[in-house]
Design an enzyme around this catalytic site. Sequence first.
Site, mmCIF file in Angstrom:
data_model
loop_
_atom_site.group_PDB
_atom_site.id
_atom_site.type_symbol
_atom_site.label_atom_id
_atom_site.label_comp_id
_atom_site.label_asym_id
_atom_site.label_seq_id
_atom_site.Cartn_x
_atom_site.Cartn_y
_atom_site.Cartn_z
ATOM 1 N N LYS A 1 0.872 -1.149 -0.074
ATOM 2 C CA LYS A 1 0.006 -0.015 -0.067
ATOM 3 C C LYS A 1 0.661 1.237 -0.006
ATOM 4 O O LYS A 1 2.006 1.348 0.649
ATOM 5 C CB LYS A 1 -0.798 0.029 1.328
ATOM 6 C CG LYS A 1 -1.711 0.943 1.501
ATOM 7 C CD LYS A 1 -3.076 1.265 0.773
ATOM 8 C CE LYS A 1 -3.895 2.551 0.823
ATOM 9 N NZ LYS A 1 -4.992 2.634 -0.232
ATOM 10 N N ASN B 1 -13.599 3.204 -5.191
ATOM 11 C CA ASN B 1 -13.087 3.413 -3.732
ATOM 12 C C ASN B 1 -12.414 4.853 -3.739
ATOM 13 O O ASN B 1 -12.001 5.607 -4.513
ATOM 14 C CB ASN B 1 -11.847 2.509 -3.698
ATOM 15 C CG ASN B 1 -10.548 3.104 -4.194
ATOM 16 O OD1 ASN B 1 -9.852 3.901 -3.411
ATOM 17 N ND2 ASN B 1 -10.084 2.659 -5.095
ATOM 18 N N LEU C 1 -5.528 6.916 0.932
ATOM 19 C CA LEU C 1 -4.277 6.442 1.268
ATOM 20 C C LEU C 1 -4.074 6.457 2.695
ATOM 21 O O LEU C 1 -3.003 7.171 3.240
ATOM 22 C CB LEU C 1 -3.047 7.377 0.479
ATOM 23 C CG LEU C 1 -3.138 7.439 -0.889
ATOM 24 C CD1 LEU C 1 -1.923 8.620 -1.474
ATOM 25 C CD2 LEU C 1 -2.778 6.093 -1.520
ATOM 26 N N ASN D 1 3.779 6.346 -6.666
ATOM 27 C CA ASN D 1 2.301 6.675 -7.000
ATOM 28 C C ASN D 1 2.004 8.108 -7.355
ATOM 29 O O ASN D 1 1.896 8.826 -6.327
ATOM 30 C CB ASN D 1 1.510 6.097 -5.844
ATOM 31 C CG ASN D 1 0.101 6.260 -6.077
ATOM 32 O OD1 ASN D 1 -0.419 6.801 -7.054
ATOM 33 N ND2 ASN D 1 -0.793 5.785 -5.079
ATOM 34 N N CYS E 1 -2.968 8.744 -7.498
ATOM 35 C CA CYS E 1 -3.985 8.591 -6.610
ATOM 36 C C CYS E 1 -5.036 9.451 -6.910
ATOM 37 O O CYS E 1 -4.740 10.749 -6.618
ATOM 38 C CB CYS E 1 -3.608 8.234 -5.127
ATOM 39 S SG CYS E 1 -5.157 8.385 -4.319
ATOM 40 N N THR F 1 -6.785 3.892 -11.031
ATOM 41 C CA THR F 1 -8.277 3.959 -11.200
ATOM 42 C C THR F 1 -8.802 5.108 -11.909
ATOM 43 O O THR F 1 -7.966 5.896 -12.046
ATOM 44 C CB THR F 1 -9.101 3.899 -9.738
ATOM 45 O OG1 THR F 1 -8.656 4.935 -8.924
ATOM 46 C CG2 THR F 1 -8.926 2.440 -9.019
ATOM 47 N N GLY G 1 -11.813 -2.567 -11.487
ATOM 48 C CA GLY G 1 -12.283 -4.047 -11.655
ATOM 49 C C GLY G 1 -12.641 -3.996 -13.495
ATOM 50 O O GLY G 1 -12.081 -3.288 -14.219
ATOM 51 N N GLY H 1 -8.544 -4.491 -13.936
ATOM 52 C CA GLY H 1 -9.719 -5.235 -14.050
ATOM 53 C C GLY H 1 -9.377 -6.893 -14.473
ATOM 54 O O GLY H 1 -10.258 -7.427 -15.042
ATOM 55 N N GLY I 1 -5.876 -6.557 -9.063
ATOM 56 C CA GLY I 1 -6.097 -5.727 -8.196
ATOM 57 C C GLY I 1 -7.637 -6.146 -7.507
ATOM 58 O O GLY I 1 -7.597 -6.826 -6.403
HETATM 59 C C1 SIN Z 1 -6.431 5.160 -2.185
HETATM 60 O O1 SIN Z 1 -6.024 4.898 -1.121
HETATM 61 O O2 SIN Z 1 -7.305 5.997 -2.162
HETATM 62 C C2 SIN Z 1 -6.347 4.420 -3.229
HETATM 63 C C3 SIN Z 1 -4.735 4.222 -3.765
HETATM 64 C C4 SIN Z 1 -4.834 5.032 -5.249
HETATM 65 O O3 SIN Z 1 -5.780 5.026 -5.824
HETATM 66 O O4 SIN Z 1 -3.636 5.189 -5.789
#
Ligand code: SIN
Length: 300
Positions: free
Chosen positions: A49, A73, A77, A131, A134, A196, A220, A247, A268
Site C-alpha cells: 500500500k 473506492n 491512502l 504513485n 491516486c 483507477t 474492476g 480489471g 487488484g
Molecule cells: C486510495 O488509497 O485512495 C487508493 C490508492 C490509489 O488510488 O492510488
Amino acid sequence: MSDLSVELCGVPLRGPVLNASGTFDAIAARRAFGDALLERFPFDAFVTKTVTLAPRQGNPPPRLWETPGGMVNSIGLPNKGLDGFLDGDLPQLADLPVPLVVSVMGFDHTELERLVQAVGGRDEVAMLELNVSCPNVETGILVGADPAETDAAVRAVRDRTTKPLIVKLSPNSVDPAAVARAAEGAGADAVSLINTLKGMPLDPRTRAPWLGGRTGGLSGPAIRVVALEQVAAVAGAVDVPIVGMGGIASGSDALDFLAAGAGVVAVGTESFRDPSAGRRIGAELFALGGFETVRKRQPV
Ligand code: SIN
C-alpha cells in the site's frame, strides 16, 4: 511454473503476476493464514500500500461503492507514515517469499525525496513504485496527469536511490503515452498502469455524492478495455517495461495485457473477491500457454 519466470528491471521473478498496490494486505493475511500464506503466496512480487511521509487516516466513510462490473473506492491512502512503515511493516514484509516493491507518494518533491531515499536505502526493498496517480487525495494537481509534472517528480528523486523506480501512471490524463515518455526520459525504469478512473457515485435516496470523499476511483472488469488501450498506447511510446493492470480476473485477461505490450501484470480488485486470485490467474496463464509467444511479439 518455472517457464513463467520473468525479469522486471533486472529483478528475477518466478512469474509475471503482481498485486496492484493497496489491494492485498500481506500482513493481515499472514496473521490469518500463518505460514501457509508464505508457502502459497499468491503473487510473484508484492507491492505495498502506498506509504506517505506522515501517517494518514484516509478519507471519511463511506469509502466504497459497487458498480456493475466494478468498484469505486475513496480510500485516501491511509497508512502509518514512513517511520511507522519502516519500523512496523517492513520487518514483517521482509519475510515474504517474493521481491518487495514499496509504493510511495509525496505531497511535494521534498517529501518524495525523503521517502525514496529512506525506502530505497533498505536492503529488504527490491524496487520502488512512485504513485503519482491516486485520484483520492487533494494535492492541487494530479502529478501523473501531466508530463512536465511527472518529469519533474521523477528527476527530483532519481538520484536518491539506485533501486529500480516504477512510475504508476494515471488513466485520468489526456495523453498517458506522453506522461509515460516523460517518466522514461526522467529515469524511470518501468511504468505501471492503469490506476483507477475518477468517478462519482450518487446516493439514490438523496442524489448527493455517496462517497465521504465525494469522488473516487473506478476499478474492476469495467475498466479493462480502457486499460488495454492505454497499455498498448504506452507500449508504442516507451522502451521501459510495463506493469499492466485494470480489471484482470483470469489468465485470459492477463494474456490480453501481455499481448497489448505489458511485460508483467498486476491483479487488484479481483483479490478483494478472492484473496488467492493471483495464484489462480498465474495457473490459468500457464495452462493457456502462448506466454512466450505473446511476450516476443510486437505489442498490438
Ligand atoms: C486510495 O488509497 O485512495 C487508493 C490508492 C490509489 O488510488 O492510488
